[in-house]
Scaffold this active site. Structure first.
Site, PDB file in Angstrom:
ATOM      1  CG  ASP A 263      -1.917  -1.111   1.238  1.00 32.81           C
ATOM      2  OD1 ASP A 263      -2.191  -1.658   0.161  1.00 32.81           O
ATOM      3  OD2 ASP A 263      -2.409  -1.439   2.328  1.00 32.81           O
ATOM      4  NE  ARG A 264       0.199   8.382  -1.876  1.00 31.38           N
ATOM      5  CZ  ARG A 264      -0.305   9.310  -2.672  1.00 31.38           C
ATOM      6  NH1 ARG A 264      -1.416   9.073  -3.350  1.00 31.38           N
ATOM      7  NH2 ARG A 264       0.277  10.487  -2.794  1.00 31.38           N
TER       8      ARG A 264
END
Length: 305
Positions: A145-146
């Protein structure tokens, strides 16, 4: 048309195998093995041989792959040299990169260039890298994930992408994470084995037994507790979207700083970090365990109320 070439000297452990058996052991997909055979794109000692040829000591096997052998289109990420990325392991086929929290993995539109794969495209271009005798380009294998920091695998050519995907699906690549979560764990270790699907109310989110739920298994070990926060070491047996975040929130221990599945806190980021990757190396026969350093914004001691 871009092509990728391999020249491999047969090792002692490969002597006595047929070429077909060797291709299967390398996890080359059946469709690509068929393309190699039909196009006659493999040779031994520069001679055409059948797939039942038995390999001998000193044999040199050459392979040729072309664009249309793969379902994945050729990488065309726009290079962006405005930010450097830390490469912690590299060979001819892949890199393992230490992604900072807040950086996206890949662009969602052709005009978007502030992602890990754009920065890697610039890095490869600047260094004039070759992979399998062609220009090295970044190909995504898996993602984090970012908001998550840490190690992630990126291929340098399309040949190894399906091989790495197979290694992931067969659980031969092991990924270990660290996470600070709220609350003291009741036990030293455990496993969370509940399916994850799309959230019924928000399709950006995932949740337990959501829409089209799939099996999801996360193993955890508590390695430290301080001020009612716990540091966990986690290993994924499956790789569902937001798996660690959803699983930990579902048992009442959301990751600190996770605004999507937890609650607002004083943390400057989500406290989830991909700390190590263990993998067999495609074609190589070797095995690597890569461990990254903790970033400065991921403290060893966490004192958030």
């Amino acid at each position: 048309m871009t092509s990728w070439h391999y020249q491999i000297t047969v090792s002692d452990g490969q002597v006595g195998k047929t070429i077909k058996a060797l291709f299967i052991s390398w996890l080359i997909p059946q469709r690509i093995r068929g393309a190699l055979r039909m196009k006659q794109h493999f040779r031994v000692n520069d001679h055409e041989v059948p797939t039942n040829y038995v390999l001998k000591t000193g044999d040199v096997l050459t392979l040729l792959f072309e664009n249309d052998d793969f379902r994945t289109s050729e990488s065309h990420y726009l290079p962006n040299d405005k930010q450097q990325v830390a490469i912690v392991f590299e060979n001819d086929d892949l890199v393992i990169v230490d992604k900072p929290a807040g950086m996206k993995m890949h662009p969602h539109s052709i005009t978007e260039t502030d992602t890990l794969l754009n920065y890697l495209a610039a890095n490869f271009q600047m260094r004039q890298l070759l992979s399998a005798s062609a220009q090295a380009k970044p190909y995504m294998v898996h993602r984090i994930d970012r908001e998550t920091s840490g190690l992630v695998i990126v291929a340098k050519n399309p040949v190894v992408v399906p091989i790495l995907n197979r290694l992931l699906s067969e659980k031969k690549i092991k990924r270990t994470y660290l996470a600070w979560v709220t609350g003291a764990m009741g036990e030293r270790n455990g496993s969370i084995n509940v399916p994850i699907g799309v959230d019924f109310l928000n399709d950006r989110k995932r949740w337990i037994n959501g829409i089209d739920a799939q099996t999801a298994i996360t193993h955890w070990t508590c390695i430290h507790t301080v001020y009612q926060n716990s540091l966990l070491r986690l290993q994924l047996e499956t790789g569902r979207m937001h798996q660690i975040r959803v699983h930990l929130a579902s048992v009442g221990h959301p990751i600190i700083g996770d605004s999507l599945y937890g609650s607002q806190s004083e943390a400057t980021r989500m406290m989830l970090h991909s700390v190590s990757i263990e993998l067999p190396l495609p074609f190589d026969g070797g095995h690597k365990i890569i461990t990254g350093a903790l970033p400065v914004d991921f403290p060893r001691q966490l004192m958030i109320d």
